[in-house]
Every structure is written in C-alpha cells, then in structure tokens.
Design a protein around this motif. Structure first.
Motif, mmCIF file in Angstrom:
data_model
loop_
_atom_site.group_PDB
_atom_site.id
_atom_site.type_symbol
_atom_site.label_atom_id
_atom_site.label_comp_id
_atom_site.label_asym_id
_atom_site.label_seq_id
_atom_site.Cartn_x
_atom_site.Cartn_y
_atom_site.Cartn_z
ATOM 1 N N TYR A 192 0.832 -1.198 0.000
ATOM 2 C CA TYR A 192 0.000 0.000 0.000
ATOM 3 C C TYR A 192 0.873 1.258 0.000
ATOM 4 C CZ TYR A 192 -3.136 3.636 1.722
ATOM 5 O OH TYR A 192 -3.834 4.802 1.876
ATOM 6 N N THR A 193 1.940 1.225 0.789
ATOM 7 C CA THR A 193 2.843 2.373 0.839
ATOM 8 C C THR A 193 3.498 2.606 -0.518
ATOM 9 O OG1 THR A 193 3.316 1.956 3.182
ATOM 10 C CG2 THR A 193 4.886 3.330 1.973
ATOM 11 N N ARG A 194 3.928 1.496 -1.172
ATOM 12 C CA ARG A 194 4.558 1.642 -2.483
ATOM 13 C C ARG A 194 3.576 2.202 -3.505
ATOM 14 N NH1 ARG A 194 7.210 -3.294 -1.155
ATOM 15 N NH2 ARG A 194 5.596 -4.500 -2.228
ATOM 16 N N VAL A 195 2.342 1.673 -3.480
ATOM 17 C CA VAL A 195 1.335 2.153 -4.429
ATOM 18 C C VAL A 195 1.022 3.621 -4.180
ATOM 19 C CG1 VAL A 195 -1.072 1.913 -5.151
ATOM 20 C CG2 VAL A 195 0.319 -0.125 -4.796
ATOM 21 N N ALA A 196 0.859 3.977 -2.899
ATOM 22 C CA ALA A 196 0.588 5.374 -2.572
ATOM 23 C C ALA A 196 1.748 6.273 -2.986
ATOM 24 C CB ALA A 196 0.322 5.516 -1.075
ATOM 25 N N ARG A 197 2.975 5.779 -2.731
ATOM 26 C CA ARG A 197 4.146 6.561 -3.111
ATOM 27 C C ARG A 197 4.238 6.697 -4.625
ATOM 28 N NH1 ARG A 197 7.987 3.430 -1.292
ATOM 29 N NH2 ARG A 197 7.849 4.223 0.851
ATOM 30 N N GLN A 198 3.935 5.607 -5.343
ATOM 31 C CA GLN A 198 3.971 5.664 -6.801
ATOM 32 C C GLN A 198 2.926 6.631 -7.338
ATOM 33 O OE1 GLN A 198 3.531 1.621 -8.066
ATOM 34 N NE2 GLN A 198 5.592 1.013 -7.424
ATOM 35 N N ALA A 199 1.723 6.610 -6.739
ATOM 36 C CA ALA A 199 0.681 7.535 -7.172
ATOM 37 C C ALA A 199 1.116 8.980 -6.925
ATOM 38 C CB ALA A 199 -0.620 7.242 -6.424
ATOM 39 N N GLN A 200 1.730 9.203 -5.767
ATOM 40 C CA GLN A 200 2.217 10.545 -5.464
ATOM 41 C C GLN A 200 3.332 10.940 -6.418
ATOM 42 O OE1 GLN A 200 3.869 10.939 -1.556
ATOM 43 N NE2 GLN A 200 3.920 13.169 -1.602
#
Length: 604
Positions: A192-200
């Motif tokens: 989830y952190t990676r996906v959120a970071r990628q989206a950001q």
C-alpha cells in the motif's frame, strides 16, 4: 482427522497446537499465560491488523500487543531489503540510534541466522553464542522468529532481555504465532505504501512535466530540473551533462553539491565513466557503492551510490542526469522508475530550450544583420536633393520592416536637368532590399549616359533580364526635370500613377507600362508635362493608398488627394511630411503592411 479433533473432553485447545509444555508453565513467574490470554491476544492482533494499512502504525501496535503478553526489554522488527540483501530495523524499542542504523547480512549474528534458516532461535545466554552481535552488553537472553509470506522471507522479529533464560518455549510459540499473522499484514502495508508513493510520484511527475514545458531558457530550465527532482529523490549531488557531438565530449551544464551550485569545467569523453556506460547501453546505471566499481570517475569524494540516467530524444542520447548520495545502496527501483519517466520529459524540455536558444541567437544575429542592412540601405538613398532655381524636391521613406523594398533616387544630369526615380520591388524585407540595391546600382552605373525616362526603363529591364530571378520584379516611375523650360518627362514601368496639382486641383497622370524584369524587350511610353510656378507633382508607392487602419479600411486615393489639395500651397518638404503624417495618423497603432515612399517636386 486434525489434532484438535482428537483432544479429550475438557482439554483446552491451543491455536496451532501451541500448547504449554506443562501446567506449571502457565503460572510460573515471567512466563506468558497462553490459555485464555492467547484467544484474547489473537482477537486484539486481528483487530490491529484489520484496521490499518499504515506500516508504522501496524508495527507500533504489534510491539504493544507483544509486550502485553511478553514483558521484553528490547524489541525490533527488521525487514529485508531485497535489493541489498540485508536486514534493516524498520521499528525498534530499546536500541541505541547506532544499533538502529546497523545493516545485518543474511547469516550474520542471531537475526541473520534466523533469516537464513527461516526458523526461530531462542537463546538463554547470548554470551555463550559465538556469532552473537554484541550490540548491547547488558542483554543476556534473546528470541528471534522469521517473518515469512508465501514461502518468502521478508524480515525478523527480535526481542531481548537483560535476564538470563528469560524467554520460554511458550514465548517462542506465541511470537511465532504473532509473526505468522503480521507477516502478510506487513507485506500489505508495504505494498500500500509503495502504491501510494507511486501515485504521489506520478502526480509529481505530471506537475513537473507541465512546468518544464513552460521554461525555454536552458540555464533556468536545468536549475529548475534540479529543484524539482528533489521532490522525488532526496539526492546530495546532482549534475546535468550534455553531449557535445562535434568533440564527442560530455560537458557539465549544471551541477549542485549539498545544495550549492558547483562549477565543473572538466569535460569527459562520452565513452568513459558511469555516464559513458549509461550512454553506451542507453539505460539507467545504478551503482550501490562506487568504491567497488572500477568504471567510476570520481568527481565528489563523498559519493557512495550513484545513478546515471541517459537523456534520449528522437533516438539520440543528448546527455545524462547524474545523481549521487553519500550513503551506499541509496537509490532503489522506485527511484529508477521515477527518474526514467522524468528523463524523457527532461530530454524534450532540454531540446526545446536549446532550439529556442538557437532561434534566439539567430534572431539576434539577424537583427544585427538587418540593422547593418538598414544602415547600408539608407546610405544607398541620395544624400542630397537636386538644387534648381525654379524647382524644389523632397522625399520621405518609411519601411514596413527594418529594411524595405521601396527605393527612390535623384540623378543629376547637368545644371538644368535632374532625374527622379521611385521604385517598388516585389516582396518585402531582405530579399526586396537586396533586389532594390541591385536596381539602384544598375541605374547609377548608366546615369552618366543621361538617358531619357523611356530609355532608362528599357535599359534597366534588359539588365534585369540578364540577371533574372523568379518572382522578382520592380515597378518604377522615372522622370527627368528640365529647370530651363519647366517641363517634366515621365515614363512608368508599372508603378502607381503620380498626382499633378495645380491651384488646388489634383489629377492623376495617366502613365502606364510593364514592371521591370518581367518581360524581355519591353518598350515604355514617355510623356512630357509642361508646368508653371505653384504646380506640384507627387510620386508615391502603393504603401500610401494601401495603408489600413484598425477597422481594415484603406487610406485610398481620395484621402491622399484631399491631403495634397489641403497642403498644395506649402513647400515640397511640408507636403511630403503632411502625407506621411496623415497616413500614420490614419493607421494608428496598426502595424505597417507595406513600405511607404513619397517624392514631391514643386515648381517655384
């Protein structure tokens, strides 16, 4: 049949068959109570896992839950870095900052041994273990269990105590149970952190791309790239190297070190160093420790990890983004993906800025050339007007651009005769001005022959036919004034018909002919006009009647005739100034469409 189904009536059931070794173990001091406590613990653990996707929150809750059943002294969750292959503390309680920064290799120490064997290890006395890492001299007992997801190791839970033999097998079972439950939750939180970071990151990249396309100054662009890149990667050294194709060298166009601008004068061959590898292989080169790579060309002694990213535009490598950090293995796959995506936009922005820079330089050079051309053109105009006792002359020339295609000239034949020439070359700006200079040069070269107007036009036409240029011609009016008998001989080669004014009455002189340079062997008709004192003759280019105002209306012949009639008693220079002034007032702020030229002859 499962083991639980084989339990005797009244016998307590333990999750995963993690039962205490003896009834005494449930009540002995310092031991975990796992019978009723285990169920409550699992409920609380499930609640902790199901109510958050934030990794830090998850780890904090896990530490609190474990402490509720195991009164540890020191707690740590170490996660495996897949890229470097070492274990790093993601959360800890009781360790010093120095220990927290440690990197533990697989197989190193107790934690590394657990990771390698994928089995729990319980030590009653760490001083008796040869591979123990003595991070805290007060520690005596240690319990470590692996975190495994889908048969893949992701980390280790490690707890320590200052009491020898503090941890029991029941503690081991309970911690193992905890690890089996939180491992997947940790992996989900990391995902989830990676996906959120990628989206950001994608959002930031989108913002950066939009901003970069609006900057056309190369130096400003490169500085802004360095600022915007920091929103994605917290680098410490950064430089942009551009390829000099002529010399096959890399030139540093921008560099910063610890936030300060750095002037790099060294030029590097395009096939050397890590930047050379990035260019040759057209891929990101990510080096965890440059000290171990012989290809590294040292620019900053503090550098440990470096990432070189090629800038590719239309299939050609135009440069390299070089990013450095003082920590080893600092740049990860997320950094690589983000900067690769950004590099494509950076390459386009750099090429646009360089193209704009070249165009600007060319425009500046052209402006200098046009300024010089205007100076030359003005010098080609007659330096003085003819001086006659019974006539005065005046001329005004306003080019539509820096230089124009209109020309006028005065040729002194003798003390009583002067020739007047007014021409309008097809086209505008530099080509028209050059053609006008050619016509003027030919005309002056034959002026000593004192040709009549028709002969002069025929001579010019023949000369231009020998130097014929496609789509180039000149409309010209040529006249000779005789001051002795007050007559004017006129011939016209496609120019605007002049005006004749007597006592305020204005009429058009009907003289016609083919423009010069269009047809070979052209003949031109010649008229002779008798004048008297007070008469005026106005020669003008089509830029005067064709001038337009902001509403698109043309100045026209009627306004011109009215202006001449209103000013007919004035001097030749006043009449010329009045015409140019009224045309300028009529046009207002609208840009001139064509050159404007007026020549006035007034009989005294």
């Amino acid at each position: 049949m499962s083991e639980q189904s084989q339990n005797k009536p009244g016998e307590e059931v333990f999750e995963g068959d993690y039962r205490p070794s003896s009834p005494e173990a449930l009540t002995s001091p310092g031991q975990a109570r796992v019978d009723p406590l285990q169920t409550e613990f699992l409920i609380r653990l499930a609640d902790a896992l199901n109510t958050t996707l934030d990794l830090q929150t998850l780890l904090e809750r896990t530490a609190s839950l474990v402490r509720a059943v195991i009164d540890y002294r020191i707690f740590a969750i170490l996660l495996l870095n897949d890229r470097t292959g070492d274990l790093r503390m993601r959360f800890q309680l009781g360790h010093t900052p120095e220990v927290e920064r440690m990197r533990i290799k697989i197989g190193q120490g107790v934690v590394g041994d657990v990771a390698q064997r994928r089995e729990p290890i319980l030590l009653n006395d760490v001083t008796q273990v040869s591979n123990y890492i003595n991070a805290n001299p007060d520690v005596r007992s240690e319990l470590a269990v692996p975190l495994i997801v889908k048969n893949r190791l992701i980390g280790v839970i490690d707890i320590q105590s200052e009491q020898p033999g503090y941890f029991s097998t029941e503690h081991q079972r309970l911690l193992t149970l905890t690890a089996s439950r939180i491992a997947q939750a940790i992996e989900n939180a990391r995902l989830y952190t990676r996906v959120a970071r990628q989206a950001q990151t994608l959002q930031v990249l989108n913002e950066i791309s939009r901003e970069l396309t609006s900057i056309l100054d190369l130096d400003e662009l490169l500085e802004r790239i360095g600022q915007l890149l920091r929103r994605i990667i917290d680098y410490q050294m950064f430089s942009v190297w551009l390829v000099n194709e002529r010399d096959r060298l890399l030139e540093a166009r921008f560099a910063t070190r610890f936030g300060e601008r750095l002037d790099i004068t060294v030029k590097l061959p395009v096939d050397e160093g890590l930047c050379g590898i990035a260019i040759a292989e057209r891929r990101v080169v990510n080096i965890p420790d440059v000290r171990k790579d012989p290809r590294y060309h040292m620019m900053n002694p503090e550098t440990r990890s470096e990432m070189a990213v090629p800038l590719i535009h239309k299939g050609a490598v135009i440069g390299v983004l070089d990013i450095e950090h003082t920590r080893t293995s600092y740049f990860n796959e997320d950094h690589e993906r983000a900067v690769t995506t950004l590099a494509a936009q950076v390459a386009i922005a750099i090429e646009n800025a360089r193209l704009y820079q070249r165009v600007t330089q060319q425009e500046q050079r052209l402006e200098r050339d046009l300024s010089m051309a205007r100076e030359v053109q003005l010098r080609l105009l007659p330096p003085a007007k003819p001086q006659h006792r019974r006539a005065e002359f005046s001329a005004r020339f306003v080019p539509a651009r820096t230089i124009g295609g209109d020309l006028y000239d005065f040729l002194q034949y003798d003390e009583n005769r002067s020739a007047i020439a007014l021409g309008d070359v097809s086209g505008k700006a530099a080509p028209a001005a050059l053609y006008a200079a050619l016509v003027s040069g030919i005309m002056r070269s034959v002026s000593n022959q004192h040709l009549s107007p028709s002969e002069m036009l025929r001579t010019l036409n023949d000369a231009l036919q020998e130097r014929r240029l496609d789509s180039q011609y000149v409309a010209m009016l040529f006249a000779v004034w005789n001051d002795e008998n007050l007559t004017l001989q006129i011939a016209n080669a496609g120019a605007v018909q002049p005006l004749f004014c007597r006592s305020g009455e204005v009429e058009t002189i009907k003289a016609e002919g083919f423009p010069l340079g269009m047809f070979p062997n052209a003949e031109y008709e010649e008229f002779s006009l008798a004048t008297q004192p007070g008469d005026s003759l106005i020669f003008f280019s089509d830029g005067i009647p064709d001038a337009q105002n902001s509403a698109g209306e043309m100045y026209g012949n009627e306004r011109l005739i009215a202006c001449v009639r209103k000013n007919h008693q004035k001097s030749a220079s006043k009449i010329a100034e009045a015409i140019i002034g009224e045309v300028a007032k009529f046009q207002g702020k609208r840009e001139r469409f064509d050159d404007e030229t007026v020549v006035v002859l007034r009989v005294l």
